[in-house]
Design a protein around this motif. Structure first.
Motif, mmCIF file in Angstrom:
data_model
loop_
_atom_site.group_PDB
_atom_site.id
_atom_site.type_symbol
_atom_site.label_atom_id
_atom_site.label_comp_id
_atom_site.label_asym_id
_atom_site.label_seq_id
_atom_site.Cartn_x
_atom_site.Cartn_y
_atom_site.Cartn_z
ATOM 1 N N UNK A 27 1.056 -1.242 0.041
ATOM 2 C CA UNK A 27 -0.043 0.125 0.152
ATOM 3 C C UNK A 27 0.895 1.102 0.021
ATOM 4 N N UNK A 28 1.952 1.360 0.756
ATOM 5 C CA UNK A 28 2.782 2.501 0.906
ATOM 6 C C UNK A 28 3.622 2.522 -0.381
ATOM 7 N N UNK A 29 3.827 1.534 -1.120
ATOM 8 C CA UNK A 29 4.753 1.594 -2.277
ATOM 9 C C UNK A 29 3.680 2.155 -3.239
ATOM 10 N N UNK A 30 2.370 1.747 -3.634
ATOM 11 C CA UNK A 30 1.439 2.198 -4.498
ATOM 12 C C UNK A 30 1.131 3.912 -4.341
ATOM 13 N N UNK A 31 1.162 4.041 -2.777
ATOM 14 C CA UNK A 31 1.012 5.580 -2.343
ATOM 15 C C UNK A 31 2.155 6.633 -3.118
ATOM 16 N N UNK A 32 3.303 6.139 -2.542
ATOM 17 C CA UNK A 32 4.614 6.737 -3.044
ATOM 18 C C UNK A 32 4.673 6.928 -4.635
ATOM 19 N N UNK A 85 -13.371 1.159 -4.712
ATOM 20 C CA UNK A 85 -13.632 2.038 -3.842
ATOM 21 C C UNK A 85 -12.594 2.397 -2.907
ATOM 22 N N UNK A 86 -11.778 1.346 -2.463
ATOM 23 C CA UNK A 86 -10.503 1.579 -1.681
ATOM 24 C C UNK A 86 -9.437 2.069 -2.273
ATOM 25 N N UNK A 87 -9.199 1.628 -3.648
ATOM 26 C CA UNK A 87 -7.828 2.226 -4.066
ATOM 27 C C UNK A 87 -8.035 3.628 -4.549
ATOM 28 N N UNK A 88 -9.515 4.062 -4.727
ATOM 29 C CA UNK A 88 -9.605 5.466 -5.009
ATOM 30 C C UNK A 88 -9.033 6.441 -3.762
ATOM 31 N N UNK A 89 -9.218 5.804 -2.657
ATOM 32 C CA UNK A 89 -8.888 6.605 -1.488
ATOM 33 C C UNK A 89 -7.297 7.094 -1.559
ATOM 34 N N UNK A 90 -6.409 6.465 -2.338
ATOM 35 C CA UNK A 90 -5.078 6.798 -2.491
ATOM 36 C C UNK A 90 -4.870 7.740 -3.101
ATOM 37 N N UNK A 96 -12.060 12.376 0.021
ATOM 38 C CA UNK A 96 -11.958 11.598 1.141
ATOM 39 C C UNK A 96 -10.561 10.815 1.310
ATOM 40 N N UNK A 97 -9.449 11.416 0.524
ATOM 41 C CA UNK A 97 -8.296 10.750 0.537
ATOM 42 C C UNK A 97 -7.643 10.461 1.722
ATOM 43 N N UNK A 98 -6.910 9.103 1.621
ATOM 44 C CA UNK A 98 -6.207 8.554 2.715
ATOM 45 C C UNK A 98 -4.631 8.418 2.644
#
Length: 342
Positions: A27-32, A85-90, A96-98
């Motif tokens: 999850x961190x890698x996808x966000x970065x 719906x989960x991946x859009x929050x990245x 509603x970004x997380x």
């Protein structure tokens, strides 16, 4: 095609839990990498997505396949990937970004601290001072400025999102003033002033915190005429008088500090004053996995703790407050609505 998995047998479930760090790292890698931002409304081939985020296609496919097992992105039969719906929050631009919170929970210091959880459980002490030779926040600000920036962005994101829920939840009809105690940048009080156009509000927090209060509350802001920004420490005193005091997500200190803070609020308000305490709980909550994980992280970094319903009730009653109601605000926050007895 890879999809989110149904419940596995116990032996496989324990294996998956032991590999939990792989999920957090993915999850961190996808966000970065900005994968969620690069992926639009239509499914994309891995080769195109890799070109957009400047990675190699094959390892990116492996990353996305792993994430798809948890419902973060979805793989189609033709090998393309689409949002869930989960991946859009990245995404940075999702309301509603997380993304910032995701990065905060997986910052480099967390990978140093988590393996020492047994030591923290054994001693009841935080491990950050042993790791870095100083308390957590001095370490962040002095030695890990990038993590400090991520922390600030994550806390702002969390505050903005929860402030909307708190303002929608609270009925302050009949009150003329509200004080946000330990309220950070003041998102809660700003949201309440928006909801109640005739209400006055105050924000109390440490000087270094209120220096960065939302501009709307400061001189020249559209709420400035109804807002007062007060530097101070609730554990020392509460130099603010109000009809309603809101205390959100700060009662995670040791018991004595919590008791002092609550006594100070009670003394400032006087008989009949309403006090609303809003906290994550580690019991009786739809978000138990999240809340208990945050509880353990607090043990690791600052030696703090989240509350159970009963421990919060005990702290409030010991401080002389009368609890009128306990209600969920959203899936991860509960409100303890109290008053100071006459």
């Amino acid at each position: 095609m890879t999809t989110a998995q149904s419940a596995p047998p116990p032996s496989m479930r324990l294996r998956e839990l032991a590999f939990g760090a792989a999920c957090a790292a993915a999850v961190r890698a996808a966000a970065r990498l900005g994968v969620a931002d690069a992926l639009g409304d239509s499914p994309m081939a891995v080769e195109d997505l890799a070109a957009a985020v400047k990675t190699e296609p094959r390892p990116l496919r492996r990353l996305l396949r792993a994430l798809s097992c948890y419902g973060v992105f979805a793989e189609a039969p033709d090998g393309t990937f689409a949002h869930t719906d989960v991946s859009r929050l990245l995404r940075e631009d999702d309301p509603n970004s997380l993304r910032a919170i995701t990065l905060w929970c997986t910052e480099p210091w967390t990978w140093d601290a988590w393996p020492m959880l047994d030591e923290a459980v054994r001693t009841g002490r935080n491990v950050v001072e042993d790791l870095y030779g100083k308390e957590f926040f001095p370490y962040l600000n002095e030695d890990a400025p990038e993590s400090a920036d991520i922390f600030n962005r994550a806390m702002t994101t969390s505050s903005v999102q929860s402030a909307r829920d708190v303002a929608e939840f609270l009925d302050l009809t009949g009150s003329s003033s509200v004080a946000d105690i330990g309220g950070g940048q003041g998102h809660v009080v700003a949201s309440l002033l928006d909801k109640y156009p005739s209400m006055h509000g105050a924000l109390l927090d440490l000087p270094r915190v209120v220096e960065n209060a939302v501009p709307r509350l400061l001189a020249g802001g559209d709420l400035a005429s109804r807002a007062r920004v007060v530097p101070g420490d609730v554990r020392t005193s509460v130099p603010v008088k109000a009809d309603v005091y809101v205390i959100k997500n700060i009662l995670e200190w040791d018991d004595e500090s919590t008791a002092r803070a609550l006594r100070n609020v009670r003394a400032a308000g006087g008989p009949g004053t309403r006090v609303v305490v809003i906290e994550n709980l580690v019991d009786d909550s739809p978000s138990m996995r999240f809340s208990t994980a945050m509880d353990l992280l607090l043990l690791l970094n600052v030696g703090g703790a989240k509350h159970t319903t009963q421990s919060m009730v005990d702290r409030l009653t010991e401080a002389g407050l009368v609890i009128d109601d306990i209600s969920p605000v959203n899936p991860y926050l509960h409100a303890f609505d109290c008053h100071v007895p006459g």
